[in-house]
Design an enzyme around this catalytic site. Structure first.
Site, short mmCIF file in Angstrom:
data_model
loop_
_atom_site.label_atom_id
_atom_site.label_comp_id
_atom_site.label_asym_id
_atom_site.label_seq_id
_atom_site.Cartn_x
_atom_site.Cartn_y
_atom_site.Cartn_z
N GLY A 1 -8.98 -6.84 16.06
CA GLY A 1 -8.91 -5.49 15.52
C GLY A 1 -9.02 -4.41 16.57
O GLY A 1 -9.80 -3.46 16.41
N SER A 2 -8.21 -4.50 17.63
CA SER A 2 -8.32 -3.49 18.69
C SER A 2 -7.93 -2.10 18.18
O SER A 2 -8.52 -1.09 18.60
CB SER A 2 -7.47 -3.88 19.90
N ARG B 1 -0.67 -10.21 7.03
CA ARG B 1 -0.34 -10.72 5.72
C ARG B 1 0.81 -9.90 5.14
O ARG B 1 0.83 -8.67 5.27
CB ARG B 1 -1.53 -10.61 4.77
N HIS C 1 3.24 -0.62 13.53
CA HIS C 1 4.14 -1.73 13.88
C HIS C 1 4.58 -1.57 15.33
O HIS C 1 4.92 -0.46 15.75
CB HIS C 1 5.36 -1.73 12.95
N GLU D 1 8.69 -2.96 0.91
CA GLU D 1 9.61 -3.57 1.88
C GLU D 1 8.90 -3.70 3.22
O GLU D 1 8.32 -2.74 3.74
CB GLU D 1 10.87 -2.72 2.03
N ASP E 1 7.63 -3.65 6.81
CA ASP E 1 7.84 -2.79 7.98
C ASP E 1 8.82 -1.66 7.71
O ASP E 1 9.64 -1.30 8.55
CB ASP E 1 8.30 -3.63 9.19
#
Length: 212
Positions: free
Chosen positions: A12-13, A88, A106, A140, A142
């Site tokens: 979790g950076s 996920r 992303h 949808e 990303d």
């Protein structure tokens, strides 16, 4: 004060960057992981943040896991749900539940290179720049209205790992700023577009190679 719940799968950076940013008007209410052994849970707990480890492998279906996950999230009355390396694929019912109040980051300049292996794909395609995108989450994968993007050059001798590290450092700057804008009420979603980005951020341009 806006309650924020952060979802992680590993160290979790990006979660750490958001916590360390100490965003005015924000309270990190909880950190939840789909792996009980995720290193980020211990980091958060050491700082007095509530944590939940919810093993997705213990659920019969993706829908069952998402239903339980939503129940855990809602216990903290979140104004914003932040995906920070949460590995996920979420069900449409889950994304609809938090529509307009769930962000993801992303590691590519969306809509280019959704999915995995983004850095190697950028290198293989001969891209001159790469980067990261903060966006509101939709059903949808990303996709969703883009809040912010950051850009780094792709170097001639780049490896996947080297480019990934450079983009990750950029993520740690971009994501807290996007969360800060949400908390301050500066973001307005109009269809597929997000307005409210400061003019000083939008006015700069980048060309690689630079003009001579």
């Amino acid at each position: 004060m806006k309650n924020i719940v952060i979802l992680i799968s590993g160290r979790g950076s990006n979660m750490q960057a958001i916590v360390d940013a100490q965003i005015a008007g924000a309270r990190i209410a909880a950190v939840i992981a789909n792996r009980p052994d995720a290193a980020g849970l211990a980091w958060a707990a050491e700082r007095g943040i509530a944590t939940v480890g919810l093993d997705h492998k213990q659920f019969a279906s993706r829908e069952a896991f998402d239903e339980r996950l939503a129940s855990e999230i809602d216990a903290f009355a979140p104004d914003l749900v932040v995906l920070a390396g949460f590995m996920r694929i979420l069900t449409p019912a889950f994304t609809a539940r938090y529509e307009g109040r769930m962000l993801n980051i992303h590691p590519s300049l969306l809509p280019s290179f959704p999915g995995l292996h983004t850095h190697q794909r950028a290198i293989d395609m001969g891209c001159k720049v790469a980067g990261c995108t903060v966006h509101f989450v939709t059903a949808e994968l990303d996709h969703g209205p883009i809040v912010a993007q950051g850009v780094v050059p792709v170097l001639d001798d780049d490896t996947e790992a080297a480019l990934a590290n450079r983009v990750l450092a950029l993520e740690h700057q971009l994501y807290p700023q996007a969360v800060r804008q949400f908390v301050a009420g500066e973001l307005q979603v109009n269809g597929s577009r997000v307005s409210g980005v400061a003019a000083s951020q939008a006015s700069a341009s980048l060309m690689v190679p630079a003009p001579r």
